[in-house]
Design a protein around this motif. Structure first.
Motif, PDB file in Angstrom:
ATOM      1  N   THR A 464       0.844  -1.198   0.000  1.00  0.00           N
ATOM      2  CA  THR A 464       0.000   0.000   0.000  1.00  0.00           C
ATOM      3  C   THR A 464       0.879   1.248   0.000  1.00  0.00           C
ATOM      4  OG1 THR A 464      -1.777  -1.142   1.165  1.00  0.00           O
ATOM      5  CG2 THR A 464      -1.783   1.266   1.256  1.00  0.00           C
ATOM      6  N   PHE A 506      -3.191   3.941  -2.647  1.00  0.00           N
ATOM      7  CA  PHE A 506      -3.455   2.882  -3.623  1.00  0.00           C
ATOM      8  C   PHE A 506      -2.703   1.632  -3.190  1.00  0.00           C
ATOM      9  CE2 PHE A 506       0.264   5.049  -5.340  1.00  0.00           C
ATOM     10  CZ  PHE A 506       1.086   4.025  -5.785  1.00  0.00           C
ATOM     11  N   SER A 509      -1.771  -5.618  -5.238  1.00  0.00           N
ATOM     12  CA  SER A 509      -1.954  -6.920  -4.593  1.00  0.00           C
ATOM     13  C   SER A 509      -0.645  -7.706  -4.554  1.00  0.00           C
ATOM     14  CB  SER A 509      -3.019  -7.728  -5.328  1.00  0.00           C
ATOM     15  OG  SER A 509      -2.594  -8.020  -6.648  1.00  0.00           O
ATOM     16  N   THR A 514      -3.787  -6.944  -9.382  1.00  0.00           N
ATOM     17  CA  THR A 514      -4.801  -5.895  -9.265  1.00  0.00           C
ATOM     18  C   THR A 514      -4.224  -4.678  -8.553  1.00  0.00           C
ATOM     19  OG1 THR A 514      -5.650  -6.759  -7.160  1.00  0.00           O
ATOM     20  CG2 THR A 514      -6.727  -7.529  -9.183  1.00  0.00           C
ATOM     21  N   THR A 516      -5.838  -1.259  -6.430  1.00  0.00           N
ATOM     22  CA  THR A 516      -7.029  -0.622  -5.874  1.00  0.00           C
ATOM     23  C   THR A 516      -6.681   0.817  -5.520  1.00  0.00           C
ATOM     24  OG1 THR A 516      -7.781  -2.730  -4.958  1.00  0.00           O
ATOM     25  CG2 THR A 516      -8.795  -0.730  -4.092  1.00  0.00           C
ATOM     26  N   ARG A 520     -11.539   1.751  -5.998  1.00  0.00           N
ATOM     27  CA  ARG A 520     -11.834   1.097  -7.281  1.00  0.00           C
ATOM     28  C   ARG A 520     -10.733   0.097  -7.613  1.00  0.00           C
ATOM     29  NH1 ARG A 520     -13.853   4.404 -12.618  1.00  0.00           N
ATOM     30  NH2 ARG A 520     -13.908   2.671 -14.120  1.00  0.00           N
ATOM     31  N   LYS A 521     -11.123  -1.149  -7.915  1.00  0.00           N
ATOM     32  CA  LYS A 521     -10.160  -2.205  -8.220  1.00  0.00           C
ATOM     33  C   LYS A 521      -9.998  -2.325  -9.735  1.00  0.00           C
ATOM     34  CE  LYS A 521     -10.082  -5.876  -5.674  1.00  0.00           C
ATOM     35  NZ  LYS A 521     -10.393  -7.191  -5.037  1.00  0.00           N
TER      36      LYS A 521
END
Length: 611
Positions: A464, A506, A509, A514, A516, A520-521
């Motif tokens: 993250t 943001f 993964s 992915t 996010t 929103r993914k």
């Protein structure tokens, strides 16, 4: 009595005439089947220019066929005479006329059989053209049924460029070969551009073979050369490879072929070096890896996988190819490791890589996958991460096939394997297929030697981040155009956007599939590590509300160093048509239709990884 003598004289004359009619013109040594490979100008320095087959009989009568690079076969007849003093058989007339039809000048062919009937010398002439000659044509001689040598068996062959290839396929052609009890050599494989190679060759008394093949079946094309098997010093046979710039084989393709899938401008003749070695099958209870010394009691080993040519810039496809391979007990070519951006697990490699070896033939094959992005409305194409092109972007995954043979020999300088790869175009409308080189060096190192630090990129990238501030580039927001002046009224505004110039988190993964952002993914669409990752939910069916994000990476740590986001939303708008002069009365004064709105964001400072 006189009548009796008369009859005896008649019988004697008749018998003598009959004997003379069947008396052999050629000795047995000069009777049989012959082959000769023709060369332009001089056999020592020229290139292949045709092929002759000849069958002689004891009466001196002979039949033959001439094959040249016009993709035609010309049959001919000949009559030989024999001079015992020189042990030389020549034709009468000395030059055989071979017709090429009413509109083309005829060939002139001279033939001579010498060296106790074992050699066929040939010269093909054409007015105004360079002669085509053969000084080492040979008599075909099956291997004796009583022979005890180790000639019969399996072989692997690699046809490697003799020097750099400026134009044309730069990889090696290959074949799996089998020699039967009669000495017949059968080949099955592919040339360096992927063209199929099949042939059945007959031996001479010295285990020599000649090949002239129009593999492409077009005028001006040929694959030709000679194979001479000699003892390898260990009760077997192999080929002593020529030394560059000399060659053992040549491959040529004519130009001006606009519909061909590859090399439309032609190439060659490319000089090629032949490596041919016996292929030994694994013994009972033995695996191929054990036979090759990759799996031993003392430990397991790895080998390199070198890819080059076809204009392929591997720096644009980091994380795609293995640097080291090994062979497992099931004959699979297994990636040990790649560069810092490469997969770190078997499951991840399986998404982009396949590879195997056939232990029965020594042929290896497989695929690797390249991901590219380009603008389908334009002629250019470039890998992901090089630049950001205009939408709509098209993601292209190219499955690249590779193939070749293993060369199981301790001969110095011979690689463990050689072959080629076939590279499909990014855009089939404007580009063609190309071919490059695959080489597996013969150096084995302990398994895992040189492995990059674990997780240097993958674990460094996932996590993250916070970008502060995340700045919206206002001047690119089409929804804020002066709509009244344009006769357009936008009914609504873009939604779900990050607040301008604020801290925005943001998350990427753990498997990097992915991203996010702002709740929103978005799925991964292109992987160009260590430079960048591309995420987008834009598809052919989802185009009215899309988000495309490019995350730029630090090439040392793998962490995100920048982010670029593009939001596209179709808003409802009213278009004032009444302002258009001369509009027919039946046209409505206004219509409601979609209006494309864009919002573009980028980072004003580097993203910070928070976990």
């Amino acid at each position: 009595m006189k009548n009796l003598l008369k009859h005896l004289v008649v019988l004697l004359v008749a018998s003598t005439s009959a004997f003379a009619a069947v008396a052999p013109v050629l000795p047995a040594s000069h009777v049989g089947s012959y082959e000769a490979l023709l060369f332009t100008g001089d056999e020592a320095t020229g290139t292949p220019a045709g092929f002759i087959t000849l069958t002689t009989t004891s009466t001196g009568k002979a039949t033959g066929k001439l094959t040249i690079d016009d993709s035609k076969v010309y049959p001919f007849l000949a009559t030989f005479g024999y001079d015992a003093g020189s042990d030389l058989a020549t034709t009468s007339p000395a030059v055989i006329n071979i017709s090429r039809g009413a509109t083309l000048p005829a060939f002139g062919l001279s033939l001579a059989i010498k060296n106790l009937g074992q050699a066929l010398e040939s010269t093909l002439t054409l007015t105004g053209a360079t002669n085509r000659v053969a000084t080492t044509g040979a008599k075909l001689t099956p291997r004796a049924k009583t022979a005890t040598d180790k000639l019969p068996g399996k072989y692997t062959l690699a046809f490697t460029p003799s020097g750099n290839v400026a134009v044309g396929p730069s990889g090696s052609g290959y074949a799996a070969g089998t020699v039967d009890a009669a000495g017949v050599l059968k080949l099955a494989g592919k040339l360096s551009d992927g063209t199929a190679l099949t042939a059945s060759l007959l031996p001479d008394a010295n285990r020599g073979y000649r090949l002239y093949l129009n593999a492409l079946r077009v005028p001006g094309s040929y694959f030709a050369g000679k194979i001479s098997l000699v003892s390898n010093g260990s009760d077997g046979f192999h080929v002593v490879t020529a030394t560059a710039p000399a060659a053992d084989f040549w491959y040529a393709k004519p130009g001006n072929r606009p519909k061909d899938p590859s090399y439309r401008a032609g190439f060659g003749p490319l000089p090629l070096l032949l490596t041919m070695e016996p292929w030994v099958l694994p013994g009972k209870g033995q695996t191929l890896a054990q036979l090759l010394g990759v799996m031993t009691v003392g430990g397991n080993f790895q080998f390199g996988f070198d890819v080059s040519g076809a204009g392929l810039d591997l720096d644009q496809y980091l994380g795609t190819l293995p640097l080291k391979l090994t062979i497992d007990a099931k004959n699979a070519l297994v990636p040990v490791f790649g560069d810092n951006s490469a997969p770190s697990s078997v499951a991840e490699w399986a998404k982009i890589w396949t590879g195997k070896v056939d232990p029965a033939t020594g042929v290896f094959s497989g695929t690797f996958t390249l991901t590219d992005i380009f603008d389908p409305d334009g002629p250019s194409a470039e890998p992901i991460g090089v630049g950001f092109q205009q939408l709509p972007l098209k993601i292209v995954k190219r499955k690249v096939a590779f193939q070749g043979v293993l060369l199981n020999t301790a001969e110095a300088g011979v690689p463990l394997a050689a072959g080629n790869f076939i590279l499909p175009p990014v855009d089939a409308k404007t580009q063609t297929t190309l071919a490059g080189d695959i080489t597996i060096p013969d150096v084995l190192t302990p398994l895992g030697t040189g492995t990059p630090p674990p997780g240097l990129i993958s674990s460094g990238t996932a996590g993250t981040y916070e970008v502060n501030p995340f700045h919206r580039i206002e001047e690119f927001d089409l929804s804020k155009l002066p709509s009244e002046a344009l006769g357009i009224k936008v009914n609504g505004k873009m939604s779900g956007l990050p607040v301008n110039d604020t801290k925005v988190p943001f998350t990427i993964s753990p498997d990097l599939t992915t991203l996010t952002i702002n709740g929103r993914k978005v799925p991964l669409a292109g992987d160009s590590r260590p430079v960048s990752l591309l995420f987008t939910d834009a598809t052919k069916t989802n185009y009215k509300n899309t988000l495309t994000v490019v995350v730029y990476l630090n090439t040392s740590t793998g962490q995100a160093s920048g982010i670029f986001a593009l939001y596209v939303q179709h808003l409802s708008a009213t278009y004032n048509l009444g302002a258009i002069p001369g509009l027919p009365s039946y046209v409505p004064k206004s219509i409601t239709a979609p209006f494309p709105a864009l919002a573009i964001y980028d980072n004003q400072s580097a993203p910070v990884k928070v976990k």
